[in-house]
Design a protein around this motif. Structure first.
Motif, PDB file in Angstrom:
ATOM      1  N   LEU A 104       0.726  -1.234   0.008  1.00 41.19           N
ATOM      2  CA  LEU A 104      -0.022   0.228   0.032  1.00 41.19           C
ATOM      3  C   LEU A 104       0.806   1.226   0.023  1.00 41.19           C
ATOM      4  N   SER A 105       1.048   2.151  -1.091  1.00 46.52           N
ATOM      5  CA  SER A 105       1.847   2.966  -1.239  1.00 46.52           C
ATOM      6  C   SER A 105       1.598   4.153  -0.415  1.00 46.52           C
ATOM      7  N   ALA A 106       0.226   4.313   0.151  1.00 51.09           N
ATOM      8  CA  ALA A 106       0.282   5.484   1.046  1.00 51.09           C
ATOM      9  C   ALA A 106       0.228   5.129   2.606  1.00 51.09           C
ATOM     10  N   LYS A 107       0.736   4.094   2.831  1.00 54.70           N
ATOM     11  CA  LYS A 107       1.184   3.235   4.266  1.00 54.70           C
ATOM     12  C   LYS A 107       2.476   3.271   4.460  1.00 54.70           C
ATOM     13  N   THR A 108       2.994   3.539   5.536  1.00 52.21           N
ATOM     14  CA  THR A 108       4.438   3.266   5.755  1.00 52.21           C
ATOM     15  C   THR A 108       4.855   1.843   5.800  1.00 52.21           C
ATOM     16  N   VAL A 109       6.068   1.413   6.128  1.00 51.30           N
ATOM     17  CA  VAL A 109       6.543  -0.016   6.177  1.00 51.30           C
ATOM     18  C   VAL A 109       5.659  -0.564   7.303  1.00 51.30           C
ATOM     19  N   ALA A 110       5.721   0.147   8.521  1.00 48.77           N
ATOM     20  CA  ALA A 110       5.244  -0.659   9.894  1.00 48.77           C
ATOM     21  C   ALA A 110       3.672  -0.807   9.398  1.00 48.77           C
ATOM     22  N   GLN A 111       3.075   0.376   8.991  1.00 46.34           N
ATOM     23  CA  GLN A 111       1.608   0.202   8.623  1.00 46.34           C
ATOM     24  C   GLN A 111       1.247  -0.934   7.668  1.00 46.34           C
ATOM     25  N   ASN A 112       2.150  -1.367   6.564  1.00 51.52           N
ATOM     26  CA  ASN A 112       1.480  -2.445   5.624  1.00 51.52           C
ATOM     27  C   ASN A 112       1.983  -3.442   6.254  1.00 51.52           C
ATOM     28  N   ILE A 113       2.694  -3.784   7.470  1.00 50.11           N
ATOM     29  CA  ILE A 113       2.879  -4.843   7.913  1.00 50.11           C
ATOM     30  C   ILE A 113       1.538  -5.107   9.015  1.00 50.11           C
ATOM     31  N   GLU A 114       1.263  -3.819   9.362  1.00 45.78           N
ATOM     32  CA  GLU A 114       0.309  -3.919  10.739  1.00 45.78           C
ATOM     33  C   GLU A 114      -1.246  -4.354   9.996  1.00 45.78           C
ATOM     34  N   PHE A 115      -1.315  -4.060   8.867  1.00 45.74           N
ATOM     35  CA  PHE A 115      -2.442  -4.018   8.142  1.00 45.74           C
ATOM     36  C   PHE A 115      -3.270  -5.316   8.316  1.00 45.74           C
ATOM     37  N   PRO A 116      -2.814  -6.292   7.835  1.00 43.78           N
ATOM     38  CA  PRO A 116      -3.592  -7.713   8.037  1.00 43.78           C
ATOM     39  C   PRO A 116      -3.941  -8.033   9.467  1.00 43.78           C
ATOM     40  N   LEU A 117      -3.211  -7.484  10.462  1.00 41.53           N
ATOM     41  CA  LEU A 117      -3.361  -7.709  11.936  1.00 41.53           C
ATOM     42  C   LEU A 117      -4.779  -6.869  12.145  1.00 41.53           C
ATOM     43  N   LYS A 118      -4.779  -5.613  11.649  1.00 43.52           N
ATOM     44  CA  LYS A 118      -5.989  -4.777  11.918  1.00 43.52           C
ATOM     45  C   LYS A 118      -7.286  -5.450  11.340  1.00 43.52           C
ATOM     46  N   LEU A 119      -7.154  -6.034  10.405  1.00 42.62           N
ATOM     47  CA  LEU A 119      -8.396  -6.478   9.516  1.00 42.62           C
ATOM     48  C   LEU A 119      -8.851  -7.783  10.325  1.00 42.62           C
ATOM     49  N   THR A 120      -8.259  -8.486  11.023  1.00 43.66           N
ATOM     50  CA  THR A 120      -8.749  -9.585  12.085  1.00 43.66           C
ATOM     51  C   THR A 120      -9.539  -9.086  12.959  1.00 43.66           C
ATOM     52  N   GLY A 121      -9.245  -7.862  13.662  1.00 40.54           N
ATOM     53  CA  GLY A 121      -9.997  -7.186  14.650  1.00 40.54           C
ATOM     54  C   GLY A 121      -9.552  -8.186  16.209  1.00 40.54           C
ATOM     55  N   LYS A 122      -8.638  -9.011  15.765  1.00 45.27           N
ATOM     56  CA  LYS A 122      -8.360  -9.650  17.212  1.00 45.27           C
ATOM     57  C   LYS A 122      -7.235  -8.987  18.151  1.00 45.27           C
ATOM     58  N   TYR A 123      -6.523  -8.224  17.522  1.00 44.69           N
ATOM     59  CA  TYR A 123      -5.303  -7.843  18.583  1.00 44.69           C
ATOM     60  C   TYR A 123      -5.560  -6.222  18.908  1.00 44.69           C
ATOM     61  N   THR A 124      -4.951  -5.963  19.975  1.00 47.87           N
ATOM     62  CA  THR A 124      -4.837  -4.636  20.465  1.00 47.87           C
ATOM     63  C   THR A 124      -3.749  -3.830  19.870  1.00 47.87           C
ATOM     64  N   ALA A 125      -3.999  -2.368  19.960  1.00 45.82           N
ATOM     65  CA  ALA A 125      -2.855  -1.630  19.326  1.00 45.82           C
ATOM     66  C   ALA A 125      -1.427  -1.846  19.947  1.00 45.82           C
ATOM     67  N   GLN A 126      -1.280  -2.238  21.133  1.00 43.24           N
ATOM     68  CA  GLN A 126      -0.119  -2.722  21.845  1.00 43.24           C
ATOM     69  C   GLN A 126       0.507  -4.084  21.067  1.00 43.24           C
ATOM     70  N   GLN A 127      -0.516  -5.012  21.104  1.00 43.39           N
ATOM     71  CA  GLN A 127      -0.092  -6.422  20.661  1.00 43.39           C
ATOM     72  C   GLN A 127       0.278  -6.181  19.057  1.00 43.39           C
ATOM     73  N   ARG A 128      -0.360  -5.395  18.241  1.00 43.35           N
ATOM     74  CA  ARG A 128       0.054  -5.133  16.786  1.00 43.35           C
ATOM     75  C   ARG A 128       1.405  -4.432  16.783  1.00 43.35           C
ATOM     76  N   ALA A 129       1.648  -3.299  17.567  1.00 42.93           N
ATOM     77  CA  ALA A 129       3.074  -2.964  17.575  1.00 42.93           C
ATOM     78  C   ALA A 129       4.192  -3.719  18.033  1.00 42.93           C
ATOM     79  N   SER A 130       3.791  -4.528  18.941  1.00 42.06           N
ATOM     80  CA  SER A 130       4.874  -5.638  19.344  1.00 42.06           C
ATOM     81  C   SER A 130       5.179  -6.597  18.048  1.00 42.06           C
ATOM     82  N   ARG A 131       4.083  -6.994  17.411  1.00 39.21           N
ATOM     83  CA  ARG A 131       4.220  -7.779  16.512  1.00 39.21           C
ATOM     84  C   ARG A 131       4.893  -7.307  15.153  1.00 39.21           C
ATOM     85  N   VAL A 132       4.604  -6.021  14.951  1.00 39.53           N
ATOM     86  CA  VAL A 132       5.411  -5.433  13.777  1.00 39.53           C
ATOM     87  C   VAL A 132       6.803  -5.035  14.237  1.00 39.53           C
ATOM     88  N   ALA A 133       7.215  -4.868  15.288  1.00 44.20           N
ATOM     89  CA  ALA A 133       8.363  -4.797  15.691  1.00 44.20           C
ATOM     90  C   ALA A 133       9.418  -6.155  15.788  1.00 44.20           C
TER      91      ALA A 133
END
Length: 358
Positions: free
Chosen positions: A94-123
């Motif tokens: 996704l050209s309008a999203k950063t590297v971190a946001q691209n990696i986070e995107f599928p995690l957001k789609l599931t709706g299973k993870y908190t923001a902290q969990q997503r940030a930890s997984r991206v790192a």
């Protein structure tokens, strides 16, 4: 882990039925790197996309972790695709999203993870693919190899059990290709993740795959352990894909084949070494024990994944008993011997032929 049985895929094009896949039967084991190789249009992309039902087969079944996914409804397919990551040839970031946001995107789609969990997984994933310093960059600021690393990290975001790679290195230069292949192999070994990849390059298969299937015209024409298929290809399509199968210099072979004297025999042999024997001076030892002449015409020493191998084309010249002694010693050394050609070179017969031609 995956069982493909009697898989068929047909399309209707201008009233005609076109077969993309015909009677595909494959088993892929948990934790292996399985390669599917073929020319453009052979059906490999269709087969790969059938593994997560992006291409729904006309008939047959695809069993993944014990379930026939061809019977899944829409919700089941959505859940399935969270267990199957996919890496694309042209990155699809996704050209309008950063590297971190691209990696986070599928995690957001599931709706299973908190923001902290997503940030930890991206790192965690940024560290795995070596892009810690590029988290805030956009795709346009990255090289091709870096973009593919983002694509791999994104495919791993939801802890998949299977990773599909659709020509993941074909848009990259050779050096970057090797770096990406090393990363995929590292991921396979660290995570025990099953990887299925498609490619038209035998070098990719040789570098990281455990087993391979060769597809041509929508059919599997050869399959097996990469070492065996690579060193001893049976089907014509496989033979043409194996880069090491270089054409022999026929004029040189003709010249060599006429060196025999008296009852000397000239054999053209392909010798295949695998494993520790690759680096041993076996031919030197055999030559010192017999009176036969051994001439190396061409050869290669390299690796197939983690297995060293050597393959030599040699001319063996000598009396019949000397030839037999060499062949026996080669067998004792656990070297596979394929006789490519043998010529009886009798100097008298050769002279007679020359006289007749005059």
């Amino acid at each position: 882990m995956i069982e493909i049985a009697q898989l068929e895929k047909h399309y209707q094009v201008q009233g005609r039925q076109i077969s993309a896949l015909r009677n595909i039967n494959l088993d892929i084991a948990q934790g292996e790197v399985f390669g599917i190789i073929g020319r453009s249009g052979a059906g490999k992309s269709t087969l790969l996309r059938a593994l997560n039902l992006l291409e729904r087969p006309t008939s047959g079944k695809v069993v993944f972790e014990g379930e026939d996914i061809t019977q899944f409804n829409t919700q089941q397919l959505q859940e399935l695709r969270q267990r199957i990551g996919m890496v694309f040839q042209h990155f699809n970031l996704l050209s309008a999203k950063t590297v971190a946001q691209n990696i986070e995107f599928p995690l957001k789609l599931t709706g299973k993870y908190t923001a902290q969990q997503r940030a930890s997984r991206v790192a965690e994933l940024l560290d795995l693919v070596g892009l810690q310093e590029h988290a805030a960059k956009y795709p346009a600021q990255l090289s091709g190899g870096q973009k593919q690393r983002v694509g791999i990290a994104r495919a791993l975001a939801n802890y998949p059990h299977l990773l599909l790679c659709d020509e993941a290195t074909s848009a990259l230069d050779p050096e970057t290709t090797q770096a990406i292949l090393r990363l995929l192999l590292d991921i396979n070994q660290k995570l025990g993740l099953t990887i299925v990849l498609i490619t038209h390059e035998m070098q990719v298969i040789r570098s990281i795959c455990d087993r391979v299937a060769v597809i041509d015209g929508g059919e599997i024409v050869e399959t097996g352990n990469v070492v065996e298929v690579f060193l001893h290809p049976r089907h014509a399509v496989t033979q043409s894909l194996v880069a090491e199968n270089q054409a022999l210099d026929l004029s040189l072979l003709q010249e060599l084949s006429q060196r025999g004297q008296g009852s000397s025999l000239s054999y053209l042999l392909r010798l295949t070494y695998v494993g520790s024997a690759t680096h041993e001076p076996i031919l030197s030892r055999i030559a010192s024990q017999t009176k036969a002449e051994i001439t190396i015409l061409q050869g290669v020493i390299a690796r197939i994944k983690n297995t060293p191998y050597g393959q030599l084309i040699v001319e063996l010249l000598g009396e019949e008993n000397e030839i037999d002694a060499v062949l026996k010693l080669l067998g004792q050394a656990d070297i596979r011997v394929d006789v490519l050609n043998h010529l009886l070179t009798n100097s008298a017969a050769h002279s007679q032929t020359q006289a007749q031609e005059k």
